[in-house]
Design a protein around this motif. Structure first.
Motif, PDB file in Angstrom:
ATOM      1  N   LEU A 115      55.933  31.894   6.006  1.00 16.29           N
ATOM      2  CA  LEU A 115      56.371  32.678   4.870  1.00 16.29           C
ATOM      3  C   LEU A 115      55.483  32.384   3.672  1.00 16.29           C
ATOM      4  O   LEU A 115      54.813  31.355   3.631  1.00 16.29           O
ATOM      5  CB  LEU A 115      57.818  32.328   4.527  1.00 16.29           C
ATOM      6  N   PRO A 116      55.509  33.251   2.668  1.00 14.21           N
ATOM      7  CA  PRO A 116      54.698  33.031   1.464  1.00 14.21           C
ATOM      8  C   PRO A 116      55.002  31.703   0.772  1.00 14.21           C
ATOM      9  O   PRO A 116      54.133  31.131   0.133  1.00 14.21           O
ATOM     10  CB  PRO A 116      55.072  34.208   0.553  1.00 14.21           C
ATOM     11  N   ASN A 117      56.216  31.188   0.911  1.00 16.47           N
ATOM     12  CA  ASN A 117      56.560  29.931   0.260  1.00 16.47           C
ATOM     13  C   ASN A 117      56.207  28.714   1.122  1.00 16.47           C
ATOM     14  O   ASN A 117      56.561  27.594   0.794  1.00 16.47           O
ATOM     15  CB  ASN A 117      58.045  29.909  -0.121  1.00 16.47           C
TER      16      ASN A 117
ATOM     17  N   PRO B  12      71.400  31.737  17.339  1.00 18.05           N
ATOM     18  CA  PRO B  12      71.356  32.861  16.421  1.00 18.05           C
ATOM     19  C   PRO B  12      69.922  33.166  15.978  1.00 18.05           C
ATOM     20  O   PRO B  12      68.996  32.410  16.237  1.00 18.05           O
ATOM     21  CB  PRO B  12      72.194  32.390  15.246  1.00 18.05           C
ATOM     22  N   ASN B  13      69.789  34.244  15.247  1.00 19.22           N
ATOM     23  CA  ASN B  13      68.508  34.634  14.691  1.00 19.22           C
ATOM     24  C   ASN B  13      68.045  33.547  13.712  1.00 19.22           C
ATOM     25  O   ASN B  13      68.828  33.110  12.858  1.00 19.22           O
ATOM     26  CB  ASN B  13      68.692  35.976  13.969  1.00 19.22           C
ATOM     27  N   PRO B  14      66.790  33.106  13.787  1.00 14.80           N
ATOM     28  CA  PRO B  14      66.311  32.048  12.884  1.00 14.80           C
ATOM     29  C   PRO B  14      66.411  32.397  11.406  1.00 14.80           C
ATOM     30  O   PRO B  14      66.647  31.525  10.575  1.00 14.80           O
ATOM     31  CB  PRO B  14      64.846  31.857  13.288  1.00 14.80           C
ATOM     32  N   TRP B  15      66.225  33.672  11.055  1.00 14.29           N
ATOM     33  CA  TRP B  15      66.336  34.068   9.645  1.00 14.29           C
ATOM     34  C   TRP B  15      67.766  33.893   9.153  1.00 14.29           C
ATOM     35  O   TRP B  15      67.999  33.402   8.042  1.00 14.29           O
ATOM     36  CB  TRP B  15      65.913  35.526   9.471  1.00 14.29           C
TER      37      TRP B  15
ATOM     38  N   GLN C  41      65.873  37.524   1.947  1.00 10.46           N
ATOM     39  CA  GLN C  41      65.659  36.987   0.603  1.00 10.46           C
ATOM     40  C   GLN C  41      66.215  35.565   0.486  1.00 10.46           C
ATOM     41  O   GLN C  41      65.573  34.683  -0.071  1.00 10.46           O
ATOM     42  CB  GLN C  41      66.301  37.900  -0.446  1.00 10.46           C
ATOM     43  N   ILE C  42      67.405  35.336   1.018  1.00  9.92           N
ATOM     44  CA  ILE C  42      68.002  33.997   0.974  1.00  9.92           C
ATOM     45  C   ILE C  42      67.188  33.021   1.814  1.00  9.92           C
ATOM     46  O   ILE C  42      66.901  31.898   1.396  1.00  9.92           O
ATOM     47  CB  ILE C  42      69.472  34.030   1.461  1.00  9.92           C
ATOM     48  N   ALA C  43      66.772  33.464   3.004  1.00 14.46           N
ATOM     49  CA  ALA C  43      66.028  32.594   3.928  1.00 14.46           C
ATOM     50  C   ALA C  43      64.658  32.205   3.382  1.00 14.46           C
ATOM     51  O   ALA C  43      64.168  31.114   3.670  1.00 14.46           O
ATOM     52  CB  ALA C  43      65.876  33.270   5.284  1.00 14.46           C
TER      53      ALA C  43
ATOM     54  N   PHE D  59      71.803  27.964   6.364  1.00 16.45           N
ATOM     55  CA  PHE D  59      71.451  26.575   6.042  1.00 16.45           C
ATOM     56  C   PHE D  59      71.253  26.411   4.535  1.00 16.45           C
ATOM     57  O   PHE D  59      71.820  25.510   3.911  1.00 16.45           O
ATOM     58  CB  PHE D  59      70.175  26.180   6.797  1.00 16.45           C
ATOM     59  N   LYS D  60      70.451  27.274   3.945  1.00 15.46           N
ATOM     60  CA  LYS D  60      70.129  27.146   2.519  1.00 15.46           C
ATOM     61  C   LYS D  60      71.356  27.354   1.645  1.00 15.46           C
ATOM     62  O   LYS D  60      71.552  26.629   0.662  1.00 15.46           O
ATOM     63  CB  LYS D  60      68.996  28.091   2.147  1.00 15.46           C
TER      64      LYS D  60
END
Length: 171
Positions: free
Chosen positions: A163-165, A113-116, A30-32, A122-123
């Motif tokens: 992603l949808p965004n 690390p995992n990209p997600w 959700q954050i990613a 990051f965000k």
């Protein structure tokens, strides 16, 4: 007989270990996937500065480009699990600015690390909503890797998800 039992146990262990790979915590997801959109110049300039700081302290690769619309690292190197990043900055028609994040590696074993997780970290760092390791630079010699957003799919490796965004995450 002992060897067959040992082999069977090892196969089961390997299968179990593989079955947990690729799973991402829903909160992290959700954050990613939440868009990183700022609404005024001061906020956007601050966030862009934070984005560059985060990439510099988390990438194992050197930053090759850093300007007003793109932060991009070298990499990924063939077969390595380290993430390469591409961060974009694009003005929207409504006066907002969206900071995009993309991270990818070139390993059949997946990224580390995992990209997600990198995207979520990051965000949170850019928004100023975390006090975790993201806020502590790791030094340029051996920083950990994390993920930028790609608006240029031609620069992404083969294991990429849009992603949808509109952001791109890959492994």
């Amino acid at each position: 007989m002992k060897n067959k039992a040992l082999l069977a146990a090892l196969c089961l262990l390997a299968t179990t270990a593989c079955s947990t790979q690729g799973q991402v915590d829903p909160d992290v997801m959700q954050i990613a996937t939440r868009p990183l959109t700022c609404s005024n110049k001061a906020e956007c300039d601050l966030w862009w500065q934070r984005a560059q700081t985060w990439v510099a302290s988390h990438s194992k690769y050197k930053i090759e480009t850093a300007n007003d619309s793109l932060i991009q690292t070298a990499g990924p190197d063939g077969g390595k699990r380290a993430l390469a990043f591409e961060i974009t900055r694009a003005a929207g028609p409504d006066g907002t600015t969206t900071i995009g994040f993309s991270a990818h590696c070139d390993s059949s074993l997946g990224c580390k690390p995992n990209p997600w997780e990198a995207g979520a970290d990051f965000k949170q760092y850019v928004r100023g909503t975390t006090g975790t390791a993201a806020s502590a630079p790791q030094g340029s010699a051996t920083p950990s890797q994390n993920a930028p957003d790609a608006t240029h799919p031609e620069t992404m490796p083969r294991n990429t998800t849009r992603l949808p965004n509109g952001e791109v995450m890959s492994q």
